[in-house]
Write a protein that holds these residues in place. Structure first.
Motif, PDB file in Angstrom:
ATOM      1  N   THR A   3      -7.254   4.851   7.292  1.00 31.20           N
ATOM      2  CA  THR A   3      -8.799   4.294   7.035  1.00 31.20           C
ATOM      3  C   THR A   3      -9.654   5.029   7.698  1.00 31.20           C
ATOM      4  O   THR A   3     -10.774   5.251   7.454  1.00 31.20           O
ATOM      5  N   ALA A   4      -9.354   5.335   8.965  1.00 30.14           N
ATOM      6  CA  ALA A   4     -10.187   6.018   9.932  1.00 30.14           C
ATOM      7  C   ALA A   4     -10.544   7.519   9.247  1.00 30.14           C
ATOM      8  O   ALA A   4     -12.020   7.987   9.371  1.00 30.14           O
ATOM      9  N   ALA A   5      -9.998   8.175   8.613  1.00 28.29           N
ATOM     10  CA  ALA A   5      -9.993   9.528   8.332  1.00 28.29           C
ATOM     11  C   ALA A   5     -10.825   9.438   6.952  1.00 28.29           C
ATOM     12  O   ALA A   5     -11.334  10.340   6.270  1.00 28.29           O
ATOM     13  N   LEU A   6     -10.983   8.344   6.024  1.00 28.25           N
ATOM     14  CA  LEU A   6     -11.738   8.341   4.752  1.00 28.25           C
ATOM     15  C   LEU A   6     -12.986   8.733   4.849  1.00 28.25           C
ATOM     16  O   LEU A   6     -13.477   9.509   3.757  1.00 28.25           O
ATOM     17  N   PRO A   7     -13.779   8.214   5.550  1.00 31.85           N
ATOM     18  CA  PRO A   7     -15.269   8.452   5.496  1.00 31.85           C
ATOM     19  C   PRO A   7     -15.727  10.072   5.715  1.00 31.85           C
ATOM     20  O   PRO A   7     -16.647  10.331   4.956  1.00 31.85           O
ATOM     21  N   GLU A   8     -14.982  10.832   6.277  1.00 32.62           N
ATOM     22  CA  GLU A   8     -15.324  11.932   6.573  1.00 32.62           C
ATOM     23  C   GLU A   8     -14.473  13.176   5.621  1.00 32.62           C
ATOM     24  O   GLU A   8     -14.612  14.285   5.745  1.00 32.62           O
ATOM     25  N   THR A   9     -13.656  12.698   4.904  1.00 30.12           N
ATOM     26  CA  THR A   9     -12.680  13.407   3.910  1.00 30.12           C
ATOM     27  C   THR A   9     -13.226  13.299   2.487  1.00 30.12           C
ATOM     28  O   THR A   9     -13.129  12.412   2.011  1.00 30.12           O
ATOM     29  N   GLN A  10     -13.625  14.708   1.971  1.00 27.91           N
ATOM     30  CA  GLN A  10     -14.030  14.646   0.527  1.00 27.91           C
ATOM     31  C   GLN A  10     -13.028  15.208  -0.439  1.00 27.91           C
ATOM     32  O   GLN A  10     -13.131  15.063  -1.698  1.00 27.91           O
ATOM     33  N   LEU A  11     -11.968  15.918   0.394  1.00 23.73           N
ATOM     34  CA  LEU A  11     -10.948  16.588  -0.449  1.00 23.73           C
ATOM     35  C   LEU A  11      -9.713  16.103   0.065  1.00 23.73           C
ATOM     36  O   LEU A  11      -9.349  16.405   1.117  1.00 23.73           O
TER      37      LEU A  11
ATOM     38  N   ALA B 269      -6.696   2.233  -0.206  1.00 27.35           N
ATOM     39  CA  ALA B 269      -7.134   2.264   1.283  1.00 27.35           C
ATOM     40  C   ALA B 269      -8.511   2.126   0.866  1.00 27.35           C
ATOM     41  O   ALA B 269      -9.551   1.558   2.048  1.00 27.35           O
ATOM     42  N   LEU B 270      -9.527   2.862   0.152  1.00 30.24           N
ATOM     43  CA  LEU B 270     -10.900   2.652  -0.037  1.00 30.24           C
ATOM     44  C   LEU B 270     -11.350   1.389  -0.458  1.00 30.24           C
ATOM     45  O   LEU B 270     -12.358   0.763   0.120  1.00 30.24           O
ATOM     46  N   ARG B 271     -10.380   0.694  -1.237  1.00 29.48           N
ATOM     47  CA  ARG B 271     -10.829  -0.471  -1.921  1.00 29.48           C
ATOM     48  C   ARG B 271     -10.749  -1.649  -0.717  1.00 29.48           C
ATOM     49  O   ARG B 271     -11.520  -2.628  -0.710  1.00 29.48           O
ATOM     50  N   ALA B 272      -9.896  -1.430   0.190  1.00 26.03           N
ATOM     51  CA  ALA B 272      -9.591  -2.322   1.286  1.00 26.03           C
ATOM     52  C   ALA B 272     -10.893  -2.262   2.400  1.00 26.03           C
ATOM     53  O   ALA B 272     -11.169  -3.262   3.138  1.00 26.03           O
ATOM     54  N   GLN B 273     -11.557  -1.055   2.081  1.00 20.24           N
ATOM     55  CA  GLN B 273     -12.685  -0.934   2.932  1.00 20.24           C
ATOM     56  C   GLN B 273     -14.046  -1.648   2.240  1.00 20.24           C
ATOM     57  O   GLN B 273     -14.995  -1.695   2.995  1.00 20.24           O
ATOM     58  N   GLY B 274     -13.899  -2.207   1.147  1.00 25.61           N
ATOM     59  CA  GLY B 274     -14.844  -2.891   0.490  1.00 25.61           C
ATOM     60  C   GLY B 274     -15.619  -2.153  -0.762  1.00 25.61           C
ATOM     61  O   GLY B 274     -16.533  -2.506  -1.151  1.00 25.61           O
TER      62      GLY B 274
ATOM     63  N   THR C 185      -4.311  16.951   3.133  1.00 27.59           N
ATOM     64  CA  THR C 185      -3.109  17.543   2.114  1.00 27.59           C
ATOM     65  C   THR C 185      -2.079  16.213   2.022  1.00 27.59           C
ATOM     66  O   THR C 185      -2.001  15.330   2.781  1.00 27.59           O
ATOM     67  N   GLY C 186      -1.245  16.129   1.157  1.00 28.12           N
ATOM     68  CA  GLY C 186      -0.160  15.503   0.685  1.00 28.12           C
ATOM     69  C   GLY C 186       0.661  15.110   1.949  1.00 28.12           C
ATOM     70  O   GLY C 186       0.874  14.043   2.612  1.00 28.12           O
ATOM     71  N   PRO C 187       1.199  16.262   2.575  1.00 26.88           N
ATOM     72  CA  PRO C 187       2.263  16.198   3.646  1.00 26.88           C
ATOM     73  C   PRO C 187       1.490  15.418   5.111  1.00 26.88           C
ATOM     74  O   PRO C 187       2.091  14.807   5.697  1.00 26.88           O
ATOM     75  N   GLU C 188       0.004  16.064   5.202  1.00 23.94           N
ATOM     76  CA  GLU C 188      -0.644  15.337   6.231  1.00 23.94           C
ATOM     77  C   GLU C 188      -0.935  13.880   5.961  1.00 23.94           C
ATOM     78  O   GLU C 188      -0.990  13.134   6.951  1.00 23.94           O
ATOM     79  N   LEU C 189      -1.233  13.510   4.853  1.00 22.66           N
ATOM     80  CA  LEU C 189      -1.385  12.107   4.287  1.00 22.66           C
ATOM     81  C   LEU C 189      -0.211  11.322   4.818  1.00 22.66           C
ATOM     82  O   LEU C 189       0.045  10.147   5.048  1.00 22.66           O
ATOM     83  N   ASP C 190       0.827  11.803   4.193  1.00 27.11           N
ATOM     84  CA  ASP C 190       2.206  10.988   4.603  1.00 27.11           C
ATOM     85  C   ASP C 190       2.447  10.847   5.953  1.00 27.11           C
ATOM     86  O   ASP C 190       3.013   9.803   6.573  1.00 27.11           O
ATOM     87  N   ALA C 191       1.887  11.476   7.005  1.00 26.40           N
ATOM     88  CA  ALA C 191       2.206  11.485   8.280  1.00 26.40           C
ATOM     89  C   ALA C 191       1.141  10.305   8.923  1.00 26.40           C
ATOM     90  O   ALA C 191       1.398  10.089  10.156  1.00 26.40           O
ATOM     91  N   LEU C 192       0.250   9.903   8.168  1.00 23.50           N
ATOM     92  CA  LEU C 192      -0.911   9.137   8.707  1.00 23.50           C
ATOM     93  C   LEU C 192      -0.271   7.708   8.315  1.00 23.50           C
ATOM     94  O   LEU C 192       0.159   7.404   7.331  1.00 23.50           O
ATOM     95  N   ASP C 193      -0.591   6.521   9.241  1.00 22.85           N
ATOM     96  CA  ASP C 193      -0.414   5.491   9.232  1.00 22.85           C
ATOM     97  C   ASP C 193      -1.575   4.773   8.301  1.00 22.85           C
ATOM     98  O   ASP C 193      -2.576   5.460   8.363  1.00 22.85           O
ATOM     99  N   ASP C 194      -1.560   3.435   7.955  1.00 20.53           N
ATOM    100  CA  ASP C 194      -2.865   3.070   7.212  1.00 20.53           C
ATOM    101  C   ASP C 194      -4.073   3.006   8.243  1.00 20.53           C
ATOM    102  O   ASP C 194      -5.266   3.270   7.534  1.00 20.53           O
ATOM    103  N   ALA C 195      -4.001   2.674   9.465  1.00 17.98           N
ATOM    104  CA  ALA C 195      -5.287   2.782  10.162  1.00 17.98           C
ATOM    105  C   ALA C 195      -5.724   3.886  10.371  1.00 17.98           C
ATOM    106  O   ALA C 195      -6.982   4.324  10.182  1.00 17.98           O
ATOM    107  N   GLN C 196      -4.675   5.083  10.575  1.00 19.27           N
ATOM    108  CA  GLN C 196      -5.419   6.349  10.818  1.00 19.27           C
ATOM    109  C   GLN C 196      -5.996   6.912   9.121  1.00 19.27           C
ATOM    110  O   GLN C 196      -6.871   7.585   9.370  1.00 19.27           O
TER     111      GLN C 196
END
Length: 535
Positions: free
Chosen positions: A498-506, A521-526, A485-496
């Motif tokens: 990036t690590a959460a992106l592959p397993e998150t669909q929503l 962040a997705l574009r930064a992963q190529g 969710t948006g509040p959870e996203l704000d609590a993550l830094d860029d590295a966190q």
């Protein structure tokens, strides 16, 4: 590179080769310019068909009011709003009547929001304030008077647009691929040409001939026809897409479109139909009940105020024959309009036997507080604590499935009177619930399945809440491993993140800036990322 080689060919007395290379470059440039100019003119023509104006109060205008282009609005203007109007600026409401605003373009929330004048001390963010309207949203129903507080780039919508704008268009994967190919050819030529020059000069002892031969090798290694071939193929693709009513503004975007490996999509109006329908009408135990639909229909049909989307959904759910029958059997006696304090509205109707029935529908908590009995298969029973807990669980389960829930209650009025008041909304019998939903598009599931089959990952980025978004994802065939969710996203830094992106669909409850952060962040992963939607 071709132009540089053309210059070298002229210096070495090869005007034919120089002419060919110059013509190829010119053809590629001209074709690209003509195609993109046509697209730009088409877009400009479409924009010219839309003229946005606002009804404004000003002393300088005839009769003190008139229509003005929204570009002419300034802070301090007073604007009239009515159903169908676009919000022309950020406004603070001075007066409002039955005003419902669709601000899904800003929040992604599919359901209209009711606005009213007066201070809103409970809001925690400007976007949640009930007395503010924002540019980019539109009036669904009702009317209002608003004071302009910000215009153009100073509005919330303008700030978002400025944040998303870039001074130049970002390079596409196609552009980067061409640059890599050109770099490879230049490095190959940089190695081959000196090597050929030295070998020929040493072996034949004719350095002028060796120079000419090495230049010929450089020209031979250069793909002179590549710009023309690429441009012609992209132009052909643009014409093919134009036949499907797609305007391509930049030719390289065609290849970039085909290179997408991650598609981020909004929910409202993209996966869903962006309209409210009545999905279920259930009794207090959760079973389907036609009587609940009839009571809700009488309530919506006989109210004299402006009907909202929920009322229209109820009226649409009843077939024409049943509509005629109910309208003939019942007559309106009186009504108690909706307001935010009661959060319900009621009508009193008379049936063919002369009985007066008060039918009320509204928010679940407020309606349950007015009920003393609940309708069951055995008839009306006392609404004690145990039955209240069971009924609340039914409403909770509907909410958990992504529905917006409205309760329906009724009371027979004895003795009959000609006028009724809000104080009569008591001792109601709860009949059941209405469950509303913004349904998925019929084509959404098939489209997502086709994307998955072609190796394209689909991620949902929505401003709507995660409960509703989960419900839509289940219906369109998206398996959810993890939700952010948006509040959870704000609590993550860029590295966190990036690590959460592959397993998150929503990604739910996002504002536009957070959507941009996910995409970057997705574009930064190529990844080559596409975004579909207006949120």
């Amino acid at each position: 590179m071709l132009l540089a080689l053309a210059v070298v060919s002229i210096l070495t007395s090869d005007p034919v080769g120089a002419s060919i290379m110059t013509v190829m470059v010119a053809v590629a440039v001209i074709v690209g310019y003509v195609q993109e100019s046509k697209s730009s003119r088409a877009v400009a023509a479409l924009r010219s068909m839309v003229s946005n104006t606002a009804l404004v109060r000003r002393r300088q205008l005839a009769n003190g009011r008139g229509e003005l282009p929204i570009e002419d609005l300034v802070p301090g203007d007073v604007v009239h709003l009515a159903a169908g109007d676009m919000i022309p600026a950020d406004l603070r409401l001075l007066a409002a009547k039955d005003l419902f605003i669709n601000q899904s373009s800003l929040t992604g929330e599919s359901m209209p929001v009711e606005k009213f004048s007066g201070p809103d001390a409970r809001c925690s963010a400007p976007m949640e304030s009930r007395n503010l309207c924002f540019m980019g949203s539109n009036v669904i129903s009702g009317s209002a008077l608003g004071l302009v507080v910000a215009t153009g780039r100073d509005t919330t919508f303008g700030a978002l647009a400025s944040a998303l704008a870039t001074p130049r268009a970002p390079s596409t994967s196609f552009d980067r691929g061409l640059r890599r190919f050109v770099g490879l050819m230049l490095r190959f030529i940089a190695v081959m040409v000196p090597l050929v020059f030295l070998i020929n000069g040493v072996l034949k002892d004719d350095w002028l001939e060796a120079l000419m031969f090495s230049i010929a090798v450089a020209v031979g290694l250069t793909p002179e026809m590549l710009p023309a071939i690429v441009t012609f193929n992209l132009a052909k693709g643009a014409l093919a897409m134009a036949r499907k009513d797609v305007i391509v503004k930049r030719l390289p975007a065609i290849q970039n479109f085909g290179a997408i490996d991650v598609l981020c999509t909004d929910k409202t109006g993209t996966l869903t139909q962006d309209k409210v329908i009545l999905e279920r009408h259930v009794d207090a135990a959760g079973g389907d009940d036609a009587r609940v639909l009839e009571l809700a229909f009488l309530n919506s049909h006989y109210q004299t105020g402006l009907r909202n989307l929920l009322d229209n959904a109820v009226l649409t759910a009843v077939d024409p024959g049943q509509t005629q029958r109910l309208a003939a059997e019942f007559v309106l006696v009186d009504e108690m309009p909706f307001d935010f304090e009661r959060r319900r509205m009621s009508v009193v109707v008379r049936d063919m036997e002369g009985r007066h029935m008060l039918i009320s529908k509204g928010a679940v908590a407020e309606m349950l507080a007015m009920c003393t009995h609940v309708q069951t298969a055995q008839g009306p029973l006392e609404f004690d604590a145990d039955r209240q807990a069971e009924v609340r669980q039914v409403a909770h389960d509907l909410n958990a499935d992504g529905f917006r829930v409205i309760a329906v209650g009724m009371r027979e009025m004895t003795p009959p009177r000609s006028q009724y008041a809000r104080e009569d909304e008591r001792e109601l019998t709860l009949f059941g619930f209405m469950a509303f939903l913004d349904p998925p598009k019929e084509s959404a599931a098939a489209a997502i399945a086709a994307l998955t089959q072609h190796g394209i990952a689909v991620k949902i980025l929505t401003g709507d809440n995660d409960v509703v978004a989960r419900h839509v994802c289940r219906h369109v065939g998206i398996d959810l491993e993890h939700v952010l969710t948006g509040p959870e996203l704000d609590a993550l830094d860029d590295a966190q993140l990036t690590a959460a992106l592959p397993e998150t669909q929503l990604f739910a409850r996002l504002n536009p800036q957070q959507k941009v952060r996910v995409i970057e962040a997705l574009r930064a992963q190529g990844h080559v990322v596409g975004f579909l939607g207006d949120g």
